[in-house]
Design an enzyme around this catalytic site. Structure first.
Site, PDB file in Angstrom:
ATOM      1  N   LYS A  78      14.992   0.892 -15.970  1.00 57.47           N
ATOM      2  CA  LYS A  78      14.745  -0.414 -16.602  1.00 57.47           C
ATOM      3  C   LYS A  78      13.247  -0.677 -16.781  1.00 57.47           C
ATOM      4  CE  LYS A  78      16.977  -3.024 -13.585  1.00 57.47           C
ATOM      5  NZ  LYS A  78      17.405  -1.967 -12.620  1.00 57.47           N
ATOM      6  N   ARG A 119      20.361 -11.309 -11.350  1.00 55.41           N
ATOM      7  CA  ARG A 119      20.839 -10.285 -10.435  1.00 55.41           C
ATOM      8  C   ARG A 119      22.231 -10.623  -9.911  1.00 55.41           C
ATOM      9  NH1 ARG A 119      16.408  -6.822  -9.608  1.00 55.41           N
ATOM     10  NH2 ARG A 119      16.784  -5.489  -7.836  1.00 55.41           N
ATOM     11  N   ARG A 154      11.039   9.081  -6.449  1.00 49.75           N
ATOM     12  CA  ARG A 154      10.079   8.189  -7.108  1.00 49.75           C
ATOM     13  C   ARG A 154       8.878   7.939  -6.192  1.00 49.75           C
ATOM     14  NH1 ARG A 154      12.250   2.712  -9.871  1.00 49.75           N
ATOM     15  NH2 ARG A 154      12.373   1.791  -7.796  1.00 49.75           N
ATOM     16  N   ARG A 194       7.960   3.671  -2.076  1.00 47.12           N
ATOM     17  CA  ARG A 194       8.329   2.290  -1.758  1.00 47.12           C
ATOM     18  C   ARG A 194       9.282   2.301  -0.572  1.00 47.12           C
ATOM     19  NH1 ARG A 194      10.294  -0.392  -7.415  1.00 47.12           N
ATOM     20  NH2 ARG A 194      11.824  -1.283  -5.999  1.00 47.12           N
ATOM     21  N   ARG A 230      20.847  -0.830  -1.689  1.00 47.59           N
ATOM     22  CA  ARG A 230      20.566  -1.481  -2.976  1.00 47.59           C
ATOM     23  C   ARG A 230      21.700  -1.201  -3.969  1.00 47.59           C
ATOM     24  NH1 ARG A 230      15.013   0.904  -4.504  1.00 47.59           N
ATOM     25  NH2 ARG A 230      15.097  -0.472  -6.309  1.00 47.59           N
TER      26      ARG A 230
HETATM   27  P1  AMP Z   1      13.521  -4.257  -8.413  1.00 45.96           P
HETATM   28  O1  AMP Z   1      12.148  -3.727  -8.572  1.00 45.96           O
HETATM   29  O2  AMP Z   1      14.016  -5.032  -9.606  1.00 45.96           O
HETATM   30  O3  AMP Z   1      14.507  -3.196  -7.959  1.00 45.96           O
HETATM   31  O4  AMP Z   1      13.458  -5.350  -7.237  1.00 45.96           O
HETATM   32  C1  AMP Z   1      13.033  -4.992  -5.939  1.00 45.96           C
HETATM   33  C2  AMP Z   1      13.551  -6.008  -4.945  1.00 45.96           C
HETATM   34  O5  AMP Z   1      13.032  -7.315  -5.259  1.00 45.96           O
HETATM   35  C3  AMP Z   1      15.051  -6.194  -4.925  1.00 45.96           C
HETATM   36  O6  AMP Z   1      15.705  -5.222  -4.133  1.00 45.96           O
HETATM   37  C4  AMP Z   1      15.170  -7.597  -4.338  1.00 45.96           C
HETATM   38  O7  AMP Z   1      14.915  -7.594  -2.943  1.00 45.96           O
HETATM   39  C5  AMP Z   1      14.013  -8.309  -5.006  1.00 45.96           C
HETATM   40  N1  AMP Z   1      14.393  -8.923  -6.303  1.00 45.96           N
HETATM   41  C6  AMP Z   1      13.921  -8.612  -7.547  1.00 45.96           C
HETATM   42  N2  AMP Z   1      14.484  -9.382  -8.486  1.00 45.96           N
HETATM   43  C7  AMP Z   1      15.340 -10.212  -7.829  1.00 45.96           C
HETATM   44  C8  AMP Z   1      16.240 -11.234  -8.241  1.00 45.96           C
HETATM   45  N3  AMP Z   1      16.405 -11.548  -9.542  1.00 45.96           N
HETATM   46  N4  AMP Z   1      16.961 -11.867  -7.283  1.00 45.96           N
HETATM   47  C9  AMP Z   1      16.830 -11.563  -5.978  1.00 45.96           C
HETATM   48  N5  AMP Z   1      16.017 -10.600  -5.524  1.00 45.96           N
HETATM   49  C10 AMP Z   1      15.277  -9.922  -6.434  1.00 45.96           C
END
Ligand code: AMP
Length: 216
Positions: free
Chosen positions: A16, A91, A130, A163, A174
């Site tokens: 994404k 989400r 990654r 990360r 996740r």
């Molecule tokens: P991502 O980089 O989008 O995978 O986001 C990394 C982490 O940030 C996720 O595993 C959540 O802990 C948090 N996060 C990002 N976007 C959201 C969202 N819309 N709602 C809740 N937590 C989020």
């Protein structure tokens, strides 16, 4: 030109971030990654960052209330007037409803959703190889897009890290959270006739071409 209010859906590791950056550049609209915004807050050690750090490192979702403030503030900025591409939000179904409310409050049109489809076993492999730059946010993959010199960011020369949430145990959590809470969004947007699904396992240039075609 009509607003292009786009939401990019798909599991963690589907590409994404990479695709949203390219699409945003082509369409000249901002790429809004809620994960990047939260990681910036953690890096800066802001009050928000301190509140979300442990939740993120465990692979769980930050509360809807906290996210609403972040997203509302960002979408109200003038650079979003012609559209935006949201990556990582909504989400869950509650956030989809909140997003609709925020956009109507701002007098904005509805969103269209694009979904990247990738099988779980591919995702675990992608995420665990990654590596990310803690300084500039650039992302590399040890297998498909390694840095020119091992362990060093091509863009800013900082040392690359894995990360916390890309470690295998957290990746599995996740994915579990994704299937339970985020995957139902596909049906939500499909029922409204607002979803286009694109295979996300191809090489990035082909995925981008498919997304551009889906946007029309
Ligand atoms: P991502 O980089 O989008 O995978 O986001 C990394 C982490 O940030 C996720 O595993 C959540 O802990 C948090 N996060 C990002 N976007 C959201 C969202 N819309 N709602 C809740 N937590 C989020």
């Amino acid at each position: 030109m009509a607003e292009r209010n786009l939401v990019l859906l798909g599991p963690p590791g589907a590409g994404k971030g990479t695709q949203a950056k390219e699409l945003a550049a082509r369409l000249e609209i901002p790429h809004i990654s809620t994960g990047d915004m939260l990681r910036d807050a953690v890096r800066e050690g802001s009050p928000l960052g301190q509140r979300v750090k442990a939740v993120m490192e465990a692979g769980e979702l930050v509360s809807d209330d906290l996210m609403t403030g972040i997203v509302r503030g960002r979408l109200a900025k003038p650079d979003c007037a012609r559209g935006f591409i949201l990556d990582g939000y909504p989400r869950n179904l509650a956030q989809a409803g909140i997003l609709e409310g925020v956009l109507s409050e701002l007098g904005r049109g509805p969103v269209r959703a694009l979904e990247l489809e990738v099988a779980d076993d591919v995702l675990v492999g992608r995420l665990s190889s990654r590596r990310s730059c803690p300084s500039c946010g650039a992302v590399f993959n040890l297998v498909s897009s390694p840095p020119k010199s091992p362990g060093v960011c091509d863009k800013c020369g900082s040392g690359l890290v894995q990360r916390e949430d890309d470690k295998e145990g957290v990746v599995r959590e996740r994915l579990r959270v994704y299937h339970e809470k985020t995957a139902p969004l596909s049906d939500h947007f499909r029922r409204k006739g607002l979803l286009r699904t694109v295979p996300g396992s191809d090489e990035p240039a082909r995925v981008l071409a498919a997304l551009v075609k889906a946007i029309g």
